[in-house]
Design an enzyme around this catalytic site. Structure first.
Site, mmCIF file in Angstrom:
data_model
loop_
_atom_site.group_PDB
_atom_site.id
_atom_site.type_symbol
_atom_site.label_atom_id
_atom_site.label_comp_id
_atom_site.label_asym_id
_atom_site.label_seq_id
_atom_site.Cartn_x
_atom_site.Cartn_y
_atom_site.Cartn_z
ATOM 1 N N ASN A 91 0.801 -1.230 0.000
ATOM 2 C CA ASN A 91 0.000 0.000 0.000
ATOM 3 C C ASN A 91 0.836 1.283 0.000
ATOM 4 O OD1 ASN A 91 -2.453 1.732 0.770
ATOM 5 N ND2 ASN A 91 -1.107 2.000 2.542
ATOM 6 N N TYR A 156 3.484 9.622 -11.242
ATOM 7 C CA TYR A 156 2.537 8.995 -10.305
ATOM 8 C C TYR A 156 1.546 8.103 -11.063
ATOM 9 C CZ TYR A 156 -0.912 8.275 -6.658
ATOM 10 O OH TYR A 156 -1.791 7.680 -5.773
ATOM 11 N N LYS A 160 1.223 3.872 -11.205
ATOM 12 C CA LYS A 160 0.006 3.126 -10.871
ATOM 13 C C LYS A 160 -0.464 2.265 -12.059
ATOM 14 C CE LYS A 160 -0.324 4.538 -6.583
ATOM 15 N NZ LYS A 160 -0.104 3.618 -5.461
HETATM 16 P P1 NAD Z 1 -0.464 8.674 3.106
HETATM 17 O O1 NAD Z 1 0.514 9.666 2.607
HETATM 18 O O2 NAD Z 1 -1.354 9.046 4.244
HETATM 19 O O3 NAD Z 1 0.251 7.295 3.404
HETATM 20 C C1 NAD Z 1 1.264 6.812 2.580
HETATM 21 C C2 NAD Z 1 1.922 5.670 3.289
HETATM 22 O O4 NAD Z 1 3.030 5.258 2.505
HETATM 23 C C3 NAD Z 1 2.419 6.077 4.675
HETATM 24 O O5 NAD Z 1 2.100 5.090 5.631
HETATM 25 C C4 NAD Z 1 3.934 6.174 4.479
HETATM 26 O O6 NAD Z 1 4.649 5.736 5.623
HETATM 27 C C5 NAD Z 1 4.165 5.217 3.326
HETATM 28 N N1 NAD Z 1 5.364 5.660 2.616
HETATM 29 C C6 NAD Z 1 5.544 6.818 1.952
HETATM 30 N N2 NAD Z 1 6.814 6.890 1.536
HETATM 31 C C7 NAD Z 1 7.431 5.770 1.958
HETATM 32 C C8 NAD Z 1 8.744 5.275 1.857
HETATM 33 N N3 NAD Z 1 9.709 5.961 1.274
HETATM 34 N N4 NAD Z 1 9.019 4.069 2.398
HETATM 35 C C9 NAD Z 1 8.072 3.366 3.025
HETATM 36 N N5 NAD Z 1 6.794 3.792 3.173
HETATM 37 C C10 NAD Z 1 6.500 4.981 2.639
HETATM 38 O O7 NAD Z 1 -1.304 8.300 1.857
HETATM 39 P P2 NAD Z 1 -2.611 7.436 1.607
HETATM 40 O O8 NAD Z 1 -3.522 8.380 0.937
HETATM 41 O O9 NAD Z 1 -3.065 6.647 2.749
HETATM 42 O O10 NAD Z 1 -1.992 6.487 0.479
HETATM 43 C C11 NAD Z 1 -1.884 5.091 0.551
HETATM 44 C C12 NAD Z 1 -1.889 4.548 -0.859
HETATM 45 O O11 NAD Z 1 -3.113 4.920 -1.489
HETATM 46 C C13 NAD Z 1 -0.770 5.076 -1.744
HETATM 47 O O12 NAD Z 1 -0.272 4.010 -2.532
HETATM 48 C C14 NAD Z 1 -1.479 6.102 -2.623
HETATM 49 O O13 NAD Z 1 -0.846 6.245 -3.864
HETATM 50 C C15 NAD Z 1 -2.849 5.453 -2.760
HETATM 51 N N6 NAD Z 1 -3.931 6.359 -3.135
HETATM 52 C C16 NAD Z 1 -4.362 7.336 -2.277
HETATM 53 C C17 NAD Z 1 -5.416 8.156 -2.679
HETATM 54 C C18 NAD Z 1 -5.957 9.249 -1.775
HETATM 55 O O14 NAD Z 1 -6.770 10.050 -2.232
HETATM 56 N N7 NAD Z 1 -5.579 9.297 -0.520
HETATM 57 C C19 NAD Z 1 -6.017 7.999 -3.922
HETATM 58 C C20 NAD Z 1 -5.541 6.992 -4.759
HETATM 59 C C21 NAD Z 1 -4.511 6.173 -4.352
#
Ligand code: NAD
Length: 248
Positions: A91, A156, A160
């Site tokens: 994730n 990005y 994906k």
């Molecule tokens: P967030 O920024 O709150 O969490 C991201 C997570 O990834 C964190 O726990 C962080 O520790 C981890 N992370 C980031 N960089 C890292 C690194 N260098 N090494 C290890 N871990 C790392 O974001 P989120 O919104 O919860 O995102 C989680 C996933 O969902 C991601 O893959 C993101 O692309 C995807 N996503 C999020 C959204 C949204 O709107 N929030 C939409 C589509 C996809």
């Protein structure tokens, strides 16, 4: 308790979607291992989870997701303790909004390292255990941008699209070991980051979504729970869009 005694590893499990997913699996009786990039964020998440689920088994690790050796070492510790890894959720992810002309090699590498190599290395680290167990589930976090692309932050959506490709290909390659591989593609999901976005930006966003609300982290966690469960035992190689029918 759908996941009693099952061991679930969640990368990026320290906040946002990953943390909500950890809670959803704990509610279903799983033993949960959250991964974060920094020890401090792992400790904070462990505090929160242990307070909310005092009788559950919860661990935290900090593998360097861009290093196969580091991921293998950290996941081996999980296997050595529990003698099983049932579900991996790849994730962790970094997003980006740079204009293409401002891209640097460093930025491109950062996104490739976490969003693509991280998903591959996590999968490589669990395959031997799941293969031996003749069962396992690998779930990846994709995004709504993996369908239509975006204006800006080109690497990005590119990453994906790669996650979707890896999901479909690994699903085919690992089916013979009874390992299922699927992805969840969230739409705009209400995480801490979104809480800071002013109302005047959020409202037009919401009105552009056919289901007229942002996604909640629990919406995404529910999709992971379903895809990891026995109810989804005949589902592999799918990208499940959880986005209120939003399009970029
Ligand atoms: P967030 O920024 O709150 O969490 C991201 C997570 O990834 C964190 O726990 C962080 O520790 C981890 N992370 C980031 N960089 C890292 C690194 N260098 N090494 C290890 N871990 C790392 O974001 P989120 O919104 O919860 O995102 C989680 C996933 O969902 C991601 O893959 C993101 O692309 C995807 N996503 C999020 C959204 C949204 O709107 N929030 C939409 C589509 C996809």
């Amino acid at each position: 308790m759908k996941f009693e005694n099952k061991v679930v590893i969640i990368t990026g499990g320290t906040r946002g979607i990953g943390l909500a997913t950890a809670k959803a699996f704990l509610k279903e009786g799983a033993k949960v291992v959250v991964c974060g990039s920094r020890k401090e964020s792992v400790d904070n998440a462990l505090n929160e989870l242990n307070n909310e689920f005092p009788s559950s088994t919860i661990r935290g690790i900090s593998p360097l997701l861009s290093s196969l050796e580091s991921v293998k070492n950290e996941f081996k510790k999980v296997y050595d303790e529990f003698k099983r890894i049932d579900v991996l959720i790849n994730n962790a992810g970094v997003s980006d909004d740079h204009h293409v002309e401002n891209y640097t090699e460093e930025l491109a590498n950062k996104i490739i390292d976490i969003n693509i190599k991280g998903v591959l290395f996590g999968s490589l680290a669990v395959i031997p255990y799941m293969k031996e167990a003749k069962s396992g589930v690998i779930l990846n976090t994709s995004s709504m941008v993996s369908r239509d692309g975006t204006t800006g932050g080109v690497m990005y959506p590119t990453s994906k699209f790669a996650v979707n490709g890896m999901t479909l290909s690994l699903a085919r390659e690992l089916a013979k070991y009874n390992i299922r591989v699927n992805a969840v593609a969230p739409g705009i999901t209400y995480t801490d980051m979104m809480r800071a976005v002013p109302k005047e930006y959020i409202e037009p966003l919401i009105s552009s979504i056919p289901l007229k609300r942002l996604g909640q982290v629990e919406d995404i966690a529910n999709a992971f729970i379903f895809l990891a469960s026995e109810e989804a035992s005949y589902i592999s190689g799918q990208v499940l869009h959880v986005d209120g029918l939003a399009r970029t």
